[in-house]
Design a protein around this motif. Structure first.
Motif, PDB file in Angstrom:
ATOM      1  N   VAL A   1      -6.044   5.840   0.639  1.00  0.00           N
ATOM      2  CA  VAL A   1      -4.683   6.100   0.168  1.00  0.00           C
ATOM      3  C   VAL A   1      -4.208   4.898  -0.635  1.00  0.00           C
ATOM      4  CG1 VAL A   1      -2.306   6.615   0.850  1.00  0.00           C
ATOM      5  CG2 VAL A   1      -4.208   7.546   2.174  1.00  0.00           C
ATOM      6  N   GLU A   2      -3.561   5.168  -1.757  1.00  0.00           N
ATOM      7  CA  GLU A   2      -3.073   4.085  -2.610  1.00  0.00           C
ATOM      8  C   GLU A   2      -1.966   3.305  -1.914  1.00  0.00           C
ATOM      9  OE1 GLU A   2      -1.762   5.795  -6.245  1.00  0.00           O
ATOM     10  OE2 GLU A   2      -3.763   6.500  -6.834  1.00  0.00           O
ATOM     11  N   ASP A   3      -1.854   2.022  -2.314  1.00  0.00           N
ATOM     12  CA  ASP A   3      -0.875   1.119  -1.703  1.00  0.00           C
ATOM     13  C   ASP A   3       0.534   1.705  -1.748  1.00  0.00           C
ATOM     14  OD1 ASP A   3      -0.154  -1.869  -0.886  1.00  0.00           O
ATOM     15  OD2 ASP A   3       1.252  -1.261  -2.460  1.00  0.00           O
ATOM     16  N   GLU A   4       0.945   2.235  -2.898  1.00  0.00           N
ATOM     17  CA  GLU A   4       2.295   2.782  -3.033  1.00  0.00           C
ATOM     18  C   GLU A   4       2.554   3.851  -1.994  1.00  0.00           C
ATOM     19  OE1 GLU A   4       4.913   5.684  -5.978  1.00  0.00           O
ATOM     20  OE2 GLU A   4       2.804   5.285  -6.437  1.00  0.00           O
ATOM     21  N   MET A   5       1.593   4.749  -1.808  1.00  0.00           N
ATOM     22  CA  MET A   5       1.767   5.847  -0.877  1.00  0.00           C
ATOM     23  C   MET A   5       1.744   5.359   0.570  1.00  0.00           C
ATOM     24  SD  MET A   5       2.444   8.492  -2.514  1.00  0.00           S
ATOM     25  CE  MET A   5       2.396   9.091  -4.197  1.00  0.00           C
ATOM     26  N   MET A   6       0.912   4.359   0.871  1.00  0.00           N
ATOM     27  CA  MET A   6       0.891   3.832   2.228  1.00  0.00           C
ATOM     28  C   MET A   6       2.248   3.242   2.603  1.00  0.00           C
ATOM     29  SD  MET A   6      -2.917   2.332   3.027  1.00  0.00           S
ATOM     30  CE  MET A   6      -3.191   1.301   1.584  1.00  0.00           C
ATOM     31  N   ARG A   7       2.876   2.570   1.684  1.00  0.00           N
ATOM     32  CA  ARG A   7       4.208   2.025   1.959  1.00  0.00           C
ATOM     33  C   ARG A   7       5.216   3.142   2.186  1.00  0.00           C
ATOM     34  NH1 ARG A   7       4.986  -3.526   0.022  1.00  0.00           N
ATOM     35  NH2 ARG A   7       2.961  -4.367  -0.632  1.00  0.00           N
ATOM     36  N   LYS A   8       5.080   4.244   1.464  1.00  0.00           N
ATOM     37  CA  LYS A   8       6.018   5.357   1.588  1.00  0.00           C
ATOM     38  C   LYS A   8       5.783   6.165   2.870  1.00  0.00           C
ATOM     39  CE  LYS A   8       7.953   5.001  -2.592  1.00  0.00           C
ATOM     40  NZ  LYS A   8       9.392   4.732  -2.796  1.00  0.00           N
ATOM     41  N   ILE A   9       4.560   6.176   3.359  1.00  0.00           N
ATOM     42  CA  ILE A   9       4.236   6.955   4.555  1.00  0.00           C
ATOM     43  C   ILE A   9       5.002   6.451   5.776  1.00  0.00           C
ATOM     44  CG2 ILE A   9       2.372   7.320   6.254  1.00  0.00           C
ATOM     45  CD1 ILE A   9       0.509   7.858   3.869  1.00  0.00           C
ATOM     46  N   GLY A  10       5.265   5.158   5.826  1.00  0.00           N
ATOM     47  CA  GLY A  10       5.996   4.609   6.968  1.00  0.00           C
ATOM     48  C   GLY A  10       5.187   4.743   8.235  1.00  0.00           C
ATOM     49  N   ASN A  11       5.747   5.392   9.252  1.00  0.00           N
ATOM     50  CA  ASN A  11       5.015   5.589  10.511  1.00  0.00           C
ATOM     51  C   ASN A  11       4.679   7.057  10.743  1.00  0.00           C
ATOM     52  OD1 ASN A  11       7.670   6.451  11.063  1.00  0.00           O
ATOM     53  ND2 ASN A  11       7.484   5.930  13.233  1.00  0.00           N
ATOM     54  N   ARG A  12       4.642   7.836   9.659  1.00  0.00           N
ATOM     55  CA  ARG A  12       4.308   9.258   9.795  1.00  0.00           C
ATOM     56  C   ARG A  12       2.808   9.416  10.046  1.00  0.00           C
ATOM     57  NH1 ARG A  12       7.683   8.630   5.386  1.00  0.00           N
ATOM     58  NH2 ARG A  12       9.654   9.808   5.349  1.00  0.00           N
ATOM     59  N   LEU A  13       2.469  10.095  11.104  1.00  0.00           N
ATOM     60  CA  LEU A  13       1.070  10.345  11.442  1.00  0.00           C
ATOM     61  C   LEU A  13       0.571  11.671  10.893  1.00  0.00           C
ATOM     62  CD1 LEU A  13       1.073   9.202  15.172  1.00  0.00           C
ATOM     63  CD2 LEU A  13       0.037   8.006  13.239  1.00  0.00           C
TER      64      LEU A  13
END
Length: 384
Positions: A231-243
């Protein structure tokens, strides 16, 4: 079905609707089995724009023409089953004991099973009265578009967040349909109830809602959390703690705010499953994963996406106490996607211990993508 007139089918439909609550169905309506021609045009444009998730049925004819599933189809019975939107007695997320979250659609029993059981009961009810009936049930993994069927049947309108919004239950509903050769009177579709509201579009964390009712699944957190790769860095930051999944566009919907349907016991959440501790997920084996999450729809992709997303959550929390657990993944996990994500998480945490773990792992790593992830994490520290 000879000698059955319009009045008979009207009465039968009324009896069917009256029976629905006793079968565990919260709302039932009917549409024709005509092809969904407008939907096919929209899906073609969607594909041309590269906005598909990759999980869809690739044959657009199968997705839009009920007659390809039942040659003598006359009607489609659309159903909605409501699920809870509030997590009561939710456990607290705190340093060293950070928690992730599953989307509400994955809180209780796997909805595929819950709906299939209800549609089997619905089919049995019909066949007891009309043994000549042909019935074909579908839910989610079926080729037809559940939302298109529900919209045309008048279960709800298609919201700007791409969810079916029912007036009574909001969009907190699971959808299913039964194709049949019974000529049941069709219901009318509902008028749009969104009006000028754009709260869902405005709130989407990644801008995946590119227009009213238009979703770029490649940017949708719900779809990204279900993928298995990097997963790209931008998206990982946006995911937060969503599993698993994302409820943002539903949470902000004004229709949804006060709706919390809890009368289906098997759909009620276990707080420890809906909001689990992140660190134990990292070392969880297949058997333990199936025991904890196997009855949830979140388990359909296996444990890898959940474990990867747990690493993302710990990184976004900058949870210092989890460094040994994350570092163990970086050093020992056989899956490069998880090792690369662990490197990213350690970089986000950024303590001296985390940086040392990154440096010590570098000489032992052989995978190019993991090495690149370690490099990026270390470079980010050097820049700070």
């Amino acid at each position: 079905m000879v000698n059955k007139d319009i009045a008979f089918w009207s009465r039968f439909k009324g009896e069917l609707i009256a029976a629905a609550p006793g079968l565990g169905i919260d709302k039932l309506s009917i549409t024709t089995a005509e092809p969904f021609l407008e939907l096919k045009e929209r899906l073609l444009r969607h594909r041309e724009l590269g906005h598909e998730s990759g999980f869809e049925e690739p044959d657009l004819d199968l997705r839009t023409d009920p007659s390809l599933h039942m040659a003598d189809a006359k009607s489609i019975i659309a159903i909605a089953v409501a699920y809870p939107s509030k997590l009561k007695d939710a456990p607290v997320s705190e340093p060293g004991k950070r928690r992730g979250i599953l989307s509400r659609s994955a809180w209780g029993e796997d909805y595929h099973q819950a709906l299939r059981r209800r549609m089997a009961n619905l089919s049995a009810w019909i066949l007891e009265r009309l043994p000549e009936a042909k019935l074909l049930s579908m839910v989610d993994t079926g080729a037809l578009s559940d939302r298109a069927v529900a919209e045309r049947a008048g279960l709800g309108w298609s919201g700007k967040n791409c969810s079916i919004i029912t007036p009574e239950l909001g969009s907190w509903v699971y959808l299913g349909e039964v194709i049949t050769n019974l000529p049941l009177p069709a219901d009318s579709s509902l008028p749009d109830g969104c009006g000028d509201c754009t709260l869902c579009i405005d709130a989407c964390p990644t801008g995946a809602l590119v227009g009213p009712g238009q979703l770029n699944a490649q940017r949708c957190i719900s779809f990204i959390t279900q993928t298995k790769g990097f997963v790209e860095d931008e998206m990982m930051r946006k995911i937060g703690n969503r599993l698993y999944g994302c409820d943002t566009c539903q949470i902000v919907c004004p229709v949804n705010r006060k709706i919390d349907i809890r009368h289906h016991p098997e759909l009620l959440p276990d707080p420890e499953v809906a909001k689990p501790l992140l660190r134990p997920l990292l070392a969880m084996g297949n058997r333990e994963f199936k025991e904890k999450f196997g009855s949830s729809s979140a388990a359909w992709r296996g444990r890898k996406p959940i474990q990867r997303n747990a690493l993302i959550g710990l990184g976004n929390f900058r949870d210092e106490e989890s460094v040994p657990d994350v570092a163990n993944v970086l050093r020992n996990d056989p899956r490069p996607e998880l090792r690369a994500t662990a490197a990213w998480a350690l970089g986000r945490i950024g303590t001296a211990e985390a940086v040392e773990c990154l440096r010590s792992a570098y000489p032992e790593e052989k995978d190019a993508e993991v090495l690149a992830a370690i490099d990026r994490a270390l470079s980010a520290q050097d820049a700070n």
